[in-house]
Scaffold this active site. Structure first.
Site, PDB file in Angstrom:
ATOM      1  CB  SER A 321      14.206   0.313  10.689  1.00 30.28           C
ATOM      2  OG  SER A 321      12.897   1.067   9.735  1.00 30.28           O
ATOM      3  CG  ASP A 332      12.656  13.840  19.475  1.00 29.89           C
ATOM      4  OD1 ASP A 332      13.666  13.769  18.912  1.00 29.89           O
ATOM      5  OD2 ASP A 332      12.157  13.127  18.373  1.00 29.89           O
ATOM      6  CE  LYS A 346      13.249   0.461   5.337  1.00 31.10           C
ATOM      7  NZ  LYS A 346      12.109   0.973   6.690  1.00 31.10           N
TER       8      LYS A 346
END
Length: 445
Positions: A321, A332, A346
């Site tokens: 999470s 990224d 999640k």
């Protein structure tokens, strides 16, 4: 948790939950709605049942309610008579189960209190960590927390707790001892302690509100490089300020690189993950959340990074999470190399509400995506360098946590090897779209 705090009352707190902990937004219903329910249902357990139904009806991320007729569910719930709140709890849980979402869940008052205490990052007590010693089978102090009544009173690691307020701890479990030790700030407590080389002695302390350390860090000399090792256990309300102190302190000690350890971190507050990402990222996206109406909100870096030094992030199957939000943002944006096992997967956001009787409700209200638009739900994040520990290695690290962040920790050792590469910055730019897969048992350092 709620991605748009301005849509909710000032009492709300946005959170994200993981494999172990869930997160929430706290809210209080408007006075008009509350008066209406009270007038119609006279504060009966039905009022609680309808309160839960209303929250789910208004906020749940799936407008089809898992293909359930949610209006019919309300009629069914309110057609029953409940002799107690406990009976209402059973009916609420049965109704929520039909949504097929393990993160939308009801919590009784004790469970709700435990969650709010966890996410607040504070406890009311004397500030010790305890365990039952494997050899002596006695309740033993592992650590006295910084600035706690215990530390100020001179309690040390290794002290055995013989009695709490006159009650013997023989064969007492840690959870039971914790319940006796915790209490309202300002109230007294007496401990009888045994210390090696000293007679048994009594201490009288006063409980206080204590900030629980969720960030631990140390400076490590790895060859000719100084490495700042930071372990983040969860994203509590104090996590971002603790992380800020750690980065600044280590930067002041002239480290050459950082290792951020998110292994076993189940998540926590959404805002904490965004704030911590901004400490490492100067620009770029962090996370995008989307609610059931398709409304999206993007959180981005804001040129407030505290360091631009090389960074390696350690993750595993229990990094969930909020941990995945931070990891996804760093990966990224090519800000860090991610090393370890596949993360939990999640990508859902919950809001947590306090209900009229002190119980609580966690409701999934949004889906989130990494800056590259990746949906990691049920998939997780694939590390740049995938290293899965063997069962023997996992047992060794679990039984001796002091080995974490050392050369006896294969994932950390791999991070050091990567950070020692003089072409580290260039390797980030050229990161492959698919991760390397390396068996920890094959690594040689």
């Amino acid at each position: 948790m709620n991605q748009s705090a301005k849509r909710y009352s000032p009492l709300q707190i946005a959170l994200i939950g993981g494999a172990i902990a869930t997160t929430a937004t706290m809210s209080v219903f408007g006075p008009a709605w509350t008066r209406c329910v009270r007038a119609a249902l006279q504060d009966s357990p039905k009022a609680l049942v309808d309160q839960v139904w209303q929250v789910v009806n208004r906020e749940y991320v799936d407008g089809s309610f898992n293909q359930q007729d949610w209006q019919a569910t309300r009629q069914s719930l309110l057609s029953k008579n409940y002799s107690s709140n406990e009976e209402a709890y059973v009916a609420i849980r049965e109704a929520l189960q039909k949504l097929g979402d393990p993160y939308t869940r009801f919590m009784d008052p004790n469970q709700y209190q435990a969650l709010t205490s966890q996410t607040s990052g504070e406890v009311s007590g004397i500030g010790i960590r305890m365990e039952v010693n494997d050899k002596t089978k006695r309740l033993t102090v592992v650590e006295a927390i910084e600035n706690s009544p215990a530390l100020k009173a001179g309690i040390k690691a290794g002290d055995e707790i013989v009695a709490i307020d006159g009650k013997s701890t023989l064969a007492m479990k840690v959870d039971d001892a914790s319940k006796l030790i915790r209490g309202k700030a300002g109230t007294p407590i007496s401990l009888r302690l045994s210390r090696l080389g000293k007679n048994t002695f009594n201490l009288r302390l006063t409980r206080a509100t204590i900030e629980v350390p969720t960030v631990r860090y140390t400076l490590k000399q790895e060859g000719n490089r100084r490495v700042g090792y930071i372990r983040l256990r969860e994203f509590s309300a104090h996590a971002s300020e603790q992380m800020r102190r750690a980065i600044r302190d280590l930067s002041g000690k002239k480290v050459d690189a950082f290792v951020l350890d998110l292994r076993g971190n189940p998540g926590g507050l959404l805002q904490a993950s965004i704030e911590i990402a901004r400490m490492w990222l100067d620009d770029g996206g962090i996370v995008r959340t989307v609610n059931r109406r398709g409304d999206s909100e993007d959180s981005k870096a804001n040129h407030t990074a505290l360091t631009k030094l090389p960074l390696a992030v350690l993750v595993d199957g229990n990094s969930a999470s909020a941990s995945e939000i931070l990891t996804g943002a760093l990966k990224d944006n090519k800000r860090a190399v991610v090393i370890g096992g596949q993360t939990f997967g999640k990508a859902l956001v919950q809001s947590v509400h306090e209900l009229s009787d002190g119980s609580g409700l966690a409701v999934t209200i949004a889906h989130y995506f990494t800056p590259a638009g990746t949906d990691i739900n049920h998939k997780g994040i694939t590390p740049n360098i995938k290293i899965d520990l063997t069962e023997a290695q996992e047992r060794q690290l679990a039984s001796n946590p002091d080995l974490l962040g050392t050369r006896s920790d294969p994932q950390y050792a791999r991070a050091i090897a990567v950070l020692s590469n003089n072409n580290f910055a260039q390797s980030l730019v050229n990161q492959p779209s698919q991760s390397m897969s390396v068996s920890a048992s094959d690594l040689k350092f």
